[in-house]
Write a protein that holds these residues in place. Structure first.
Motif, PDB file in Angstrom:
ATOM      1  N   GLY A 165      33.075  10.960  49.073  1.00 19.85           N
ATOM      2  CA  GLY A 165      33.904  10.163  49.961  1.00 19.85           C
ATOM      3  C   GLY A 165      33.670  10.424  51.426  1.00 19.85           C
ATOM      4  O   GLY A 165      34.156   9.681  52.282  1.00 19.85           O
ATOM      5  N   GLY A 166      32.911  11.473  51.744  1.00 17.07           N
ATOM      6  CA  GLY A 166      32.584  11.755  53.132  1.00 17.07           C
ATOM      7  C   GLY A 166      31.300  11.061  53.531  1.00 17.07           C
ATOM      8  O   GLY A 166      30.815  10.166  52.841  1.00 17.07           O
ATOM      9  N   ALA A 167      30.761  11.473  54.637  1.00 16.71           N
ATOM     10  CA  ALA A 167      29.529  10.852  55.114  1.00 16.71           C
ATOM     11  C   ALA A 167      28.521  11.909  55.542  1.00 16.71           C
ATOM     12  O   ALA A 167      28.078  11.938  56.690  1.00 16.71           O
ATOM     13  N   PRO A 168      28.151  12.796  54.631  1.00 19.46           N
ATOM     14  CA  PRO A 168      27.152  13.804  54.991  1.00 19.46           C
ATOM     15  C   PRO A 168      25.764  13.179  55.100  1.00 19.46           C
ATOM     16  O   PRO A 168      25.573  12.008  54.792  1.00 19.46           O
ATOM     17  N   ASP A 169      24.801  13.977  55.535  1.00 20.71           N
ATOM     18  CA  ASP A 169      23.452  13.437  55.688  1.00 20.71           C
ATOM     19  C   ASP A 169      22.788  13.246  54.326  1.00 20.71           C
ATOM     20  O   ASP A 169      23.338  13.617  53.287  1.00 20.71           O
ATOM     21  N   GLN A 170      21.599  12.653  54.339  1.00 17.25           N
ATOM     22  CA  GLN A 170      20.936  12.298  53.093  1.00 17.25           C
ATOM     23  C   GLN A 170      20.620  13.515  52.237  1.00 17.25           C
ATOM     24  O   GLN A 170      20.697  13.461  51.006  1.00 17.25           O
ATOM     25  N   ASP A 173      38.513   1.644  51.203  1.00 16.44           N
ATOM     26  CA  ASP A 173      38.079   2.893  50.567  1.00 16.44           C
ATOM     27  C   ASP A 173      38.726   3.088  49.197  1.00 16.44           C
ATOM     28  O   ASP A 173      38.532   4.113  48.549  1.00 16.44           O
ATOM     29  N   GLY A 174      39.515   2.105  48.752  1.00  8.34           N
ATOM     30  CA  GLY A 174      40.112   2.160  47.423  1.00  8.34           C
ATOM     31  C   GLY A 174      41.451   2.869  47.350  1.00  8.34           C
ATOM     32  O   GLY A 174      42.132   2.780  46.321  1.00  8.34           O
ATOM     33  N   PHE A 175      41.851   3.563  48.392  1.00  7.75           N
ATOM     34  CA  PHE A 175      43.107   4.308  48.332  1.00  7.75           C
ATOM     35  C   PHE A 175      44.288   3.447  48.770  1.00  7.75           C
ATOM     36  O   PHE A 175      44.145   2.507  49.546  1.00  7.75           O
ATOM     37  N   MET A 191      33.434  13.785  38.077  1.00  5.37           N
ATOM     38  CA  MET A 191      33.294  13.928  39.525  1.00  5.37           C
ATOM     39  C   MET A 191      33.601  15.351  39.965  1.00  5.37           C
ATOM     40  O   MET A 191      34.606  15.937  39.563  1.00  5.37           O
ATOM     41  N   LEU A 192      32.717  15.892  40.800  1.00  6.32           N
ATOM     42  CA  LEU A 192      32.876  17.205  41.410  1.00  6.32           C
ATOM     43  C   LEU A 192      33.228  17.005  42.879  1.00  6.32           C
ATOM     44  O   LEU A 192      32.447  16.433  43.637  1.00  6.32           O
ATOM     45  N   ARG A 193      34.394  17.478  43.270  1.00  2.28           N
ATOM     46  CA  ARG A 193      34.832  17.271  44.646  1.00  2.28           C
ATOM     47  C   ARG A 193      35.018  18.610  45.362  1.00  2.28           C
ATOM     48  O   ARG A 193      35.839  19.423  44.944  1.00  2.28           O
ATOM     49  N   HIS A 194      34.261  18.820  46.435  1.00  2.00           N
ATOM     50  CA  HIS A 194      34.563  19.961  47.296  1.00  2.00           C
ATOM     51  C   HIS A 194      35.217  19.464  48.579  1.00  2.00           C
ATOM     52  O   HIS A 194      34.962  18.359  49.036  1.00  2.00           O
ATOM     53  N   ASN A 195      36.088  20.283  49.121  1.00  2.00           N
ATOM     54  CA  ASN A 195      36.914  19.901  50.263  1.00  2.00           C
ATOM     55  C   ASN A 195      37.053  21.119  51.170  1.00  2.00           C
ATOM     56  O   ASN A 195      37.769  22.071  50.856  1.00  2.00           O
ATOM     57  N   CYS A 196      36.331  21.095  52.284  1.00  2.00           N
ATOM     58  CA  CYS A 196      36.365  22.212  53.220  1.00  2.00           C
ATOM     59  C   CYS A 196      37.688  22.243  53.984  1.00  2.00           C
ATOM     60  O   CYS A 196      38.318  21.200  54.187  1.00  2.00           O
ATOM     61  N   PRO A 197      38.112  23.424  54.421  1.00  2.00           N
ATOM     62  CA  PRO A 197      39.331  23.487  55.224  1.00  2.00           C
ATOM     63  C   PRO A 197      39.256  22.563  56.442  1.00  2.00           C
ATOM     64  O   PRO A 197      38.250  22.515  57.145  1.00  2.00           O
ATOM     65  N   ASN A 198      40.338  21.804  56.626  1.00  2.00           N
ATOM     66  CA  ASN A 198      40.512  20.893  57.760  1.00  2.00           C
ATOM     67  C   ASN A 198      39.589  19.682  57.747  1.00  2.00           C
ATOM     68  O   ASN A 198      39.475  18.975  58.760  1.00  2.00           O
ATOM     69  N   SER A 199      38.966  19.408  56.619  1.00  2.00           N
ATOM     70  CA  SER A 199      38.207  18.163  56.491  1.00  2.00           C
ATOM     71  C   SER A 199      39.114  17.083  55.903  1.00  2.00           C
ATOM     72  O   SER A 199      40.274  17.335  55.585  1.00  2.00           O
ATOM     73  N   LEU A 200      38.592  15.875  55.768  1.00  2.00           N
ATOM     74  CA  LEU A 200      39.358  14.807  55.137  1.00  2.00           C
ATOM     75  C   LEU A 200      39.423  15.032  53.637  1.00  2.00           C
ATOM     76  O   LEU A 200      38.538  15.650  53.045  1.00  2.00           O
ATOM     77  N   THR A 201      40.466  14.521  53.021  1.00  2.00           N
ATOM     78  CA  THR A 201      40.679  14.788  51.606  1.00  2.00           C
ATOM     79  C   THR A 201      41.031  13.494  50.874  1.00  2.00           C
ATOM     80  O   THR A 201      41.032  12.415  51.457  1.00  2.00           O
ATOM     81  N   THR A 202      41.325  13.591  49.595  1.00  2.00           N
ATOM     82  CA  THR A 202      41.566  12.419  48.752  1.00  2.00           C
ATOM     83  C   THR A 202      42.897  11.768  49.086  1.00  2.00           C
ATOM     84  O   THR A 202      43.938  12.423  49.118  1.00  2.00           O
ATOM     85  N   GLY A 203      42.873  10.449  49.306  1.00  2.00           N
ATOM     86  CA  GLY A 203      44.073   9.714  49.678  1.00  2.00           C
ATOM     87  C   GLY A 203      44.984   9.424  48.501  1.00  2.00           C
ATOM     88  O   GLY A 203      44.701   9.761  47.340  1.00  2.00           O
ATOM     89  N   VAL A 204      46.089   8.768  48.780  1.00  2.00           N
ATOM     90  CA  VAL A 204      47.091   8.418  47.769  1.00  2.00           C
ATOM     91  C   VAL A 204      46.526   7.330  46.858  1.00  2.00           C
ATOM     92  O   VAL A 204      46.019   6.310  47.324  1.00  2.00           O
ATOM     93  N   HIS A 205      46.653   7.526  45.550  1.00  2.00           N
ATOM     94  CA  HIS A 205      46.129   6.550  44.590  1.00  2.00           C
ATOM     95  C   HIS A 205      46.679   6.840  43.198  1.00  2.00           C
ATOM     96  O   HIS A 205      47.344   7.848  42.970  1.00  2.00           O
TER      97      HIS A 205
END
Length: 327
Positions: free
Chosen positions: A114-119, A247-249, A163-177
């Motif tokens: 869900g983020g936008a990291p590089d290729q 974004d689906g949320f 799905m494997l989700r990593h979430n670094c401190p203070n990054s964006l996270t999964t929205g309400v759904h």
């Protein structure tokens, strides 16, 4: 006699017991008021199955403590973060097993799904979903045996798009759904298993659930499908169609959603430990908390969906997750 200093306890072996609810928030908006939050109710594997089922069908979720051996979970955590060590995401001189974020870095540059990291990072995410270690982990016999007994199924089918989700401190996270609108092409009801891969404090990016929200989720889905009646069949089942957010949320402000759309329903949260698994129904509304873990731990978890063998499942999800799969 001089005191003997013992070896420090690795981060992954530390345990944290919250005495009070932390202040929770999602990506945007205010912190959720303490009066609008509550602890989830944990359940042990030894609880009579009928009690477990009653809680699930009454409350929409069940949180099973220590379902998977802790060591098996941490082996998976170490395996995952070893794959990302070259990105610079991890704090220098720490173990991939701990998964500690390097706070000198910008967390928005190290987002997962869900983020936008590089290729390069996208390629790593794709590869991580196909490793033999991960595929073995999601087929864990303790997890699968519980699901069969809990659901009364002779055999379960897990959709390949785990799905494997990593979430670094203070990054964006999964929205309400709620999950149903992502798997609309299947007529059968499915079971979601959320598996934290490592300890995850209540303010560490884990899931929070809107209390008793199954009926609200069903009502929202009925409204969405009514709005979509004039769309093509392909568009109706698309979680990103013209009636949905891009974004689906449903929302990225959990405080506002709970207060306004949910008319004051409380958000439930847990202090999750490695080995725990939370099961929820397709309409239970949930989101992830903002990761504000005081130890700097990266939240890692896996989302798994199960059907009974022979049921009408969403065939679109019978392929491994890729960042460009459009689902």
């Amino acid at each position: 006699m001089a005191d003997v200093q013992t070896s420090p306890i690795p981060s992954h072996e530390m345990t944290f017991t919250s005495q009070k609810l932390p202040s929770l928030r999602s990506n945007y908006g205010k912190n959720v008021d303490h009066s609008s939050t509550c602890w989830m109710r944990p359940t042990t594997r030894s609880t009579p199955m009928e009690e477990i089922r009653t809680q699930f069908y009454t409350e929409g979720y069940v949180w099973i403590r220590e379902l998977i051996p802790r060591e098996d979970v941490y082996e998976m955590r170490e395996h995952y973060f070893k794959q990302f060590a070259s990105t610079g995401m991890l704090l220098p001189n720490t173990s991939p097993r701990d998964g500690i974020f390097d706070s000198a870095k910008d967390p928005l540059l190290y987002q997962g799904i869900g983020g936008a990291p590089d290729q390069t990072a996208l390629n790593l995410l794709d590869a991580a979903h196909a490793t033999p270690d991960y595929l073995k982990f999601v087929a864990h016999p303790d997890l699968r045996a519980f699901i069969r007994e809990f659901m009364g199924w002779k055999k379960e089918i897990m959709v390949d798009r785990a799905m494997l989700r990593h979430n670094c401190p203070n990054s964006l996270t999964t929205g309400v759904h709620y999950d149903q609108y992502f798997l609309r092409a299947g007529e059968a009801e499915f079971l979601t298993a959320w598996v934290p891969i490592g300890d995850c404090a209540a303010n560490g990016g884990g899931l929070m659930y809107l209390e008793n929200s199954t009926a609200l989720g069903k009502a929202m889905e009925e409204e969405f499908m009514s709005l979509a009646k004039d769309l093509t069949p392909e568009e109706r089942i698309d979680a990103f169609n013209v009636n949905m957010n891009k974004d689906g949320f449903l929302c990225h402000d959990a405080e506002e959603f709970g207060r306004v759309q949910a008319k004051g329903m409380r958000w439930l949260v847990g202090d999750y430990k490695a080995g725990d698994v939370v099961f929820h129904n397709p309409w239970m509304i949930h989101a992830a908390t903002k990761n504000e873990d005081e130890c700097g731990r990266i939240r890692l978890a896996s989302d798994l969906r199960f059907y009974e063998e022979g049921s009408a499942f969403d065939k679109r999800w019978m392929k491994l997750w890729r960042h460009d799969d459009g689902l």
